[in-house]
Design a protein around this motif. Structure first.
Motif, PDB file in Angstrom:
ATOM      1  N   ARG A  46       0.810  -1.223   0.000  1.00 32.58           N
ATOM      2  CA  ARG A  46       0.000   0.000   0.000  1.00 32.58           C
ATOM      3  C   ARG A  46       0.848   1.280   0.000  1.00 32.58           C
ATOM      4  N   ARG A  47       2.142   1.119  -0.243  1.00 33.92           N
ATOM      5  CA  ARG A  47       3.071   2.241  -0.454  1.00 33.92           C
ATOM      6  C   ARG A  47       3.116   3.208   0.730  1.00 33.92           C
ATOM      7  N   MET A  48       3.057   2.645   1.915  1.00 34.72           N
ATOM      8  CA  MET A  48       3.003   3.486   3.111  1.00 34.72           C
ATOM      9  C   MET A  48       4.268   4.321   3.304  1.00 34.72           C
ATOM     10  N   ALA A  49       5.412   3.831   2.848  1.00 35.27           N
ATOM     11  CA  ALA A  49       6.639   4.631   2.972  1.00 35.27           C
ATOM     12  C   ALA A  49       6.542   5.870   2.079  1.00 35.27           C
ATOM     13  N   ASP A  50       5.932   5.701   0.882  1.00 36.61           N
ATOM     14  CA  ASP A  50       5.735   6.858  -0.004  1.00 36.61           C
ATOM     15  C   ASP A  50       4.789   7.867   0.645  1.00 36.61           C
ATOM     16  N   TYR A  51       3.718   7.363   1.253  1.00 34.35           N
ATOM     17  CA  TYR A  51       2.746   8.275   1.857  1.00 34.35           C
ATOM     18  C   TYR A  51       3.320   8.973   3.095  1.00 34.35           C
ATOM     19  N   ALA A  52       4.204   8.263   3.810  1.00 39.71           N
ATOM     20  CA  ALA A  52       4.845   8.914   4.967  1.00 39.71           C
ATOM     21  C   ALA A  52       5.672  10.103   4.481  1.00 39.71           C
ATOM     22  N   GLU A  53       6.323   9.897   3.348  1.00 36.26           N
ATOM     23  CA  GLU A  53       7.134  10.971   2.771  1.00 36.26           C
ATOM     24  C   GLU A  53       6.243  12.124   2.311  1.00 36.26           C
ATOM     25  N   SER A  54       5.123  11.774   1.664  1.00 33.81           N
ATOM     26  CA  SER A  54       4.182  12.822   1.230  1.00 33.81           C
ATOM     27  C   SER A  54       3.680  13.607   2.427  1.00 33.81           C
ATOM     28  N   GLN A  55       3.321  12.872   3.488  1.00 37.18           N
ATOM     29  CA  GLN A  55       2.776  13.547   4.673  1.00 37.18           C
ATOM     30  C   GLN A  55       3.788  14.509   5.273  1.00 37.18           C
ATOM     31  N   ALA A  56       5.048  14.072   5.295  1.00 37.66           N
ATOM     32  CA  ALA A  56       6.082  14.926   5.883  1.00 37.66           C
ATOM     33  C   ALA A  56       6.190  16.257   5.131  1.00 37.66           C
ATOM     34  N   GLY A  73      17.835   4.511  -3.770  1.00 38.32           N
ATOM     35  CA  GLY A  73      16.455   4.333  -4.216  1.00 38.32           C
ATOM     36  C   GLY A  73      16.212   3.016  -4.924  1.00 38.32           C
ATOM     37  N   ARG A  74      17.247   2.216  -5.039  1.00 36.44           N
ATOM     38  CA  ARG A  74      17.114   0.921  -5.728  1.00 36.44           C
ATOM     39  C   ARG A  74      16.198  -0.009  -4.908  1.00 36.44           C
ATOM     40  N   LEU A  75      16.313   0.067  -3.579  1.00 36.62           N
ATOM     41  CA  LEU A  75      15.357  -0.618  -2.703  1.00 36.62           C
ATOM     42  C   LEU A  75      14.391   0.431  -2.158  1.00 36.62           C
ATOM     43  N   ALA A  76      13.097   0.088  -2.125  1.00 38.46           N
ATOM     44  CA  ALA A  76      12.084   1.083  -1.748  1.00 38.46           C
ATOM     45  C   ALA A  76      11.937   1.209  -0.242  1.00 38.46           C
ATOM     46  N   SER A  77      12.091   0.102   0.486  1.00 34.94           N
ATOM     47  CA  SER A  77      11.942   0.198   1.940  1.00 34.94           C
ATOM     48  C   SER A  77      12.492  -1.057   2.602  1.00 34.94           C
ATOM     49  N   ALA A  78      12.736  -0.927   3.907  1.00 36.99           N
ATOM     50  CA  ALA A  78      13.158  -2.095   4.686  1.00 36.99           C
ATOM     51  C   ALA A  78      12.471  -2.055   6.042  1.00 36.99           C
ATOM     52  N   LEU A  79      11.994  -3.214   6.442  1.00 41.10           N
ATOM     53  CA  LEU A  79      11.455  -3.405   7.787  1.00 41.10           C
ATOM     54  C   LEU A  79      12.405  -4.383   8.470  1.00 41.10           C
ATOM     55  N   LEU A  80      13.074  -3.905   9.518  1.00 44.34           N
ATOM     56  CA  LEU A  80      14.159  -4.695  10.118  1.00 44.34           C
ATOM     57  C   LEU A  80      13.899  -4.937  11.596  1.00 44.34           C
ATOM     58  N   ASP A  81      13.898  -6.194  11.979  1.00 46.20           N
ATOM     59  CA  ASP A  81      13.700  -6.563  13.388  1.00 46.20           C
ATOM     60  C   ASP A  81      15.004  -7.043  14.013  1.00 46.20           C
ATOM     61  N   VAL A  82      15.975  -7.386  13.171  1.00 44.42           N
ATOM     62  CA  VAL A  82      17.218  -8.002  13.662  1.00 44.42           C
ATOM     63  C   VAL A  82      18.414  -7.327  13.006  1.00 44.42           C
ATOM     64  N   PHE A  83      19.532  -7.306  13.726  1.00 41.55           N
ATOM     65  CA  PHE A  83      20.696  -6.542  13.291  1.00 41.55           C
ATOM     66  C   PHE A  83      21.958  -7.311  13.632  1.00 41.55           C
ATOM     67  N   ALA A  84      23.017  -6.986  12.906  1.00 44.31           N
ATOM     68  CA  ALA A  84      24.294  -7.665  13.155  1.00 44.31           C
ATOM     69  C   ALA A  84      24.711  -7.455  14.599  1.00 44.31           C
ATOM     70  N   ALA A  85      24.519  -6.231  15.126  1.00 39.61           N
ATOM     71  CA  ALA A  85      24.783  -5.958  16.544  1.00 39.61           C
ATOM     72  C   ALA A  85      23.490  -5.478  17.172  1.00 39.61           C
ATOM     73  N   GLU A  86      23.117  -6.123  18.267  1.00 34.54           N
ATOM     74  CA  GLU A  86      21.894  -5.727  18.978  1.00 34.54           C
ATOM     75  C   GLU A  86      22.224  -5.404  20.430  1.00 34.54           C
ATOM     76  N   PRO A 141      14.597   7.421   6.348  1.00 35.67           N
ATOM     77  CA  PRO A 141      13.139   7.567   6.240  1.00 35.67           C
ATOM     78  C   PRO A 141      12.440   6.342   5.643  1.00 35.67           C
ATOM     79  N   ARG A 142      13.208   5.494   4.987  1.00 35.34           N
ATOM     80  CA  ARG A 142      12.572   4.326   4.351  1.00 35.34           C
ATOM     81  C   ARG A 142      12.841   3.039   5.127  1.00 35.34           C
ATOM     82  N   VAL A 143      13.320   3.206   6.336  1.00 36.28           N
ATOM     83  CA  VAL A 143      13.606   2.033   7.172  1.00 36.28           C
ATOM     84  C   VAL A 143      12.734   2.086   8.415  1.00 36.28           C
TER      85      VAL A 143
END
Ligand code: GLV
Length: 316
Positions: free
Chosen positions: A113-123, A247-260, A272-274
């Motif tokens: 639903r392109r929510m990352a795009d809409y977040a940018e529009s809203q900003a 801009g090659r990747l549109a967004s990322a949702l990340l729950d895990v990281f190399a260092a936590e 803004p797209r993460v």
């Protein structure tokens, strides 16, 4: 039988009460030991989440170790080194599958639903309707199809998105819908090229560490989205950031990281797209986990081999 619990993240009595209750139901006599408070006590079985090395080393009579989670990368090499031959048993779903399916479903819809795009529009106070891709073109590719991957893939398929998957062997297995195109890791590039949302739920092993680097992630179609709820070190975070920045990747949702925890100065926090969540996609639930562990102990006491025994050669 003595059962040690090493889980600094949870009040010990919650584990003790749940374990004792399930042991009673199964007719097992159990003494539950708080390994953090009483590290010198010796036990027959241990339930652990990231235990201290010295404590584990000092446990000389262990018959099996249960990992309080789905991923065993933190404990498998340590146990093999300290107590080779003692079986390591992971949780199988135990209420985590549904949580993971929720997490991934939200991520897929957010992307669709392109929510990352809409977040940018809203900003920018910009009222700008955007076209919606045909659902049939919005392929969701699951990299890793264990208990977590399968639960999430089923949910996403039930939401009418086309699902495809890539696993170590690429071999069909019970529970995998034969309609899903299935690739082995040797055909990773082909799989990635057909994936609009990449859902990474691989275990962390020697084979998967750093697997998704710049070259691999560049195989995704332009504008693809990434969801990682498996292990952070499977992805090269600097490469990921570069692909997001270009801009090659549109967004990322990340729950895990190399260092936590993710270090405060990591640029992923502020991109803004993460979207960042603190390793919560599928949390260990005391009730279902205690029930499952006691059932597995009962199986061992009967001389059976319970499900979820980790293959130490494969590392999961
Ligand atoms: C959490 O990451 C788990 O492995 O269960």
């Amino acid at each position: 039988m003595k059962l040690a619990v090493w889980d600094p993240g949870e009040p010990f009595r919650r584990w003790r009460d749940a374990l004792v209750q399930h042991a009673l139901e199964l007719g097992l006599a159990v003494e539950v030991v708080d390994a953090v408070a009483d590290p010198d006590a010796q036990s027959d079985f241990a339930l652990v989440w990231k235990p201290q090395r010295d404590w584990l080393q000092g446990q000389l009579g262990l018959r099996a170790v249960f990992n309080l989670g789905a991923g065993v990368d933190a404990i498998a090499p340590l146990l093999q080194q300290l107590h080779p031959g003692v079986p390591l048993i992971r949780l199988e779903d135990a209420g985590m599958g549904r949580q993971m399916a929720d997490y991934v479903a939200e991520g897929v819809l957010h992307a669709y639903r392109r929510m990352a795009d809409y977040a940018e529009s809203q900003a920018q106070q910009r009222w700008e309707p955007l076209p919606l891709a045909p659902r049939s073109s919005f392929t969701v590719g699951f990299l890793g199809l264990g208990q977590m991957g399968l639960a999430a893939a089923r949910r996403v398929a039930a939401m009418d998105f086309p699902v495809l998957a890539c696993t170590r062997t690429g071999q069909a297995r019970h529970g995998i819908d034969p309609a899903w195109p299935l690739f082995g890791l040797d055909r990773l590039d082909e799989f990635l090229a057909q994936t609009r949302v990449l859902v990474v739920l691989l275990p962390l092993t020697d084979d998967t560490r750093g697997l998704l680097d710049y070259a691999a992630l560049s195989q995704l179609p332009a504008g693809a989205h990434l969801i990682n709820a498996g292990r952070g070190a499977v992805i090269d975070q600097a490469d990921l950031l570069e692909l997001l920045q270009s801009g090659r990747l549109a967004s990322a949702l990340l729950d895990v990281f190399a260092a936590e925890p993710l270090p405060p100065d990591d640029p992923l926090w502020r991109h803004p797209r993460v979207r960042v969540t603190p390793h919560v996609a599928a949390q260990t639930l005391v009730g279902p986990s205690a029930a499952q562990v006691m059932r597995k102990i009962a199986a061992i006491e009967r001389g059976d081999i319970p499900g979820g025994v980790v293959d130490m050669r494969l590392g999961y």
